[in-house]
Design a protein around this motif. Structure first.
Motif, PDB file in Angstrom:
ATOM      1  N   ARG A   1       0.814  -1.210   0.000  1.00 53.47           N
ATOM      2  CA  ARG A   1       0.000   0.000   0.000  1.00 53.47           C
ATOM      3  C   ARG A   1       0.848   1.261   0.000  1.00 53.47           C
ATOM      4  N   LYS A   2       0.244   2.323  -0.475  1.00 55.83           N
ATOM      5  CA  LYS A   2       0.940   3.599  -0.597  1.00 55.83           C
ATOM      6  C   LYS A   2       0.967   4.281   0.762  1.00 55.83           C
TER       7      LYS A   2
ATOM      8  N   ALA B   1     -10.444  13.099 -14.569  1.00 56.36           N
ATOM      9  CA  ALA B   1     -10.435  11.827 -13.834  1.00 56.36           C
ATOM     10  C   ALA B   1     -11.780  11.126 -13.975  1.00 56.36           C
TER      11      ALA B   1
ATOM     12  N   ILE C   1     -11.086   7.098 -13.353  1.00 57.44           N
ATOM     13  CA  ILE C   1     -10.035   6.809 -12.382  1.00 57.44           C
ATOM     14  C   ILE C   1     -10.051   7.908 -11.322  1.00 57.44           C
ATOM     15  N   SER C   2      -9.399   7.670 -10.209  1.00 55.34           N
ATOM     16  CA  SER C   2      -9.379   8.654  -9.133  1.00 55.34           C
ATOM     17  C   SER C   2      -8.476   9.832  -9.510  1.00 55.34           C
TER      18      SER C   2
ATOM     19  N   SER D   1      -6.218  11.096  -7.634  1.00 50.55           N
ATOM     20  CA  SER D   1      -4.874  10.727  -7.202  1.00 50.55           C
ATOM     21  C   SER D   1      -4.174   9.868  -8.258  1.00 50.55           C
ATOM     22  N   ASN D   2      -4.881   8.868  -8.756  1.00 49.88           N
ATOM     23  CA  ASN D   2      -4.318   7.983  -9.773  1.00 49.88           C
ATOM     24  C   ASN D   2      -4.016   8.760 -11.061  1.00 49.88           C
TER      25      ASN D   2
ATOM     26  N   ILE E   1      -0.801  10.817 -10.514  1.00 53.12           N
ATOM     27  CA  ILE E   1       0.383   9.944 -10.523  1.00 53.12           C
ATOM     28  C   ILE E   1       0.712   9.515 -11.943  1.00 53.12           C
ATOM     29  N   ARG E   2      -0.314   9.127 -12.708  1.00 47.80           N
ATOM     30  CA  ARG E   2      -0.085   8.694 -14.093  1.00 47.80           C
ATOM     31  C   ARG E   2       0.474   9.834 -14.941  1.00 47.80           C
TER      32      ARG E   2
ATOM     33  N   LYS F   1       2.793   7.815 -17.395  1.00 46.31           N
ATOM     34  CA  LYS F   1       2.162   6.526 -17.669  1.00 46.31           C
ATOM     35  C   LYS F   1       0.921   6.760 -18.510  1.00 46.31           C
TER      36      LYS F   1
END
Length: 132
Positions: free
Chosen positions: A22-23, A43, A48-49, A51-52, A55-56, A61
């Motif tokens: 886990r983060k 998002a 997707i969230s 946060s995700n 990060i991507r 990514k």
């Protein structure tokens, strides 16, 4: 000394690797209302969230290319195809019970079935294009 391998009991998900744990770290960013709205909408569109998404974007990514509206459209198309298949099978059952299958009815059912199969293939191609 070598660490022993952990085996799972053959059901469920295997234990996570250390990199998958886990983060634990949190980063907070400040943004304007319009920036926040943009991030939220992006998002939400990509399902997707926030946060995700961040990060991507930071890690360069790939962001999923399937949108909620595309999923809704695919669901409605698949429901329609399912309805078509049910109608065709109902017609075949009725004709089978009566023992009457005219060439015209048979050709019409074959044509309906071919059209339904082609629609199904088109949707599968669309789904596969999202994975690319």
């Amino acid at each position: 000394m070598q660490k022993p391998k952990i085996f799972h009991k053959g059901y469920g998900r295997p234990p996570k690797e250390k990199s998958e744990k886990r983060k634990l770290h949190r980063i907070t960013i400040n943004c304007t209302e319009s920036e926040f709205e943009y991030i939220s909408n992006l998002a939400d569109d990509h399902n997707i969230s926030k946060s995700n998404l961040c990060i991507r974007l930071i890690m360069n990514k790939k962001i999923p290319t399937i949108f909620k509206r595309d999923v809704a459209d695919l669901n409605s198309q698949l429901r329609r195809i399912g309805g078509n298949i049910n109608q065709i099978s109902r017609s075949l059952n009725q004709l089978n019970k009566g023992g009457i299958m005219t060439i015209f009815k048979r050709k019409k059912l074959e044509n309906d079935l071919e059209n339904t199969i082609q629609e199904y293939r088109d949707i599968l191609k669309l789904i596969m294009s999202f994975k690319a």
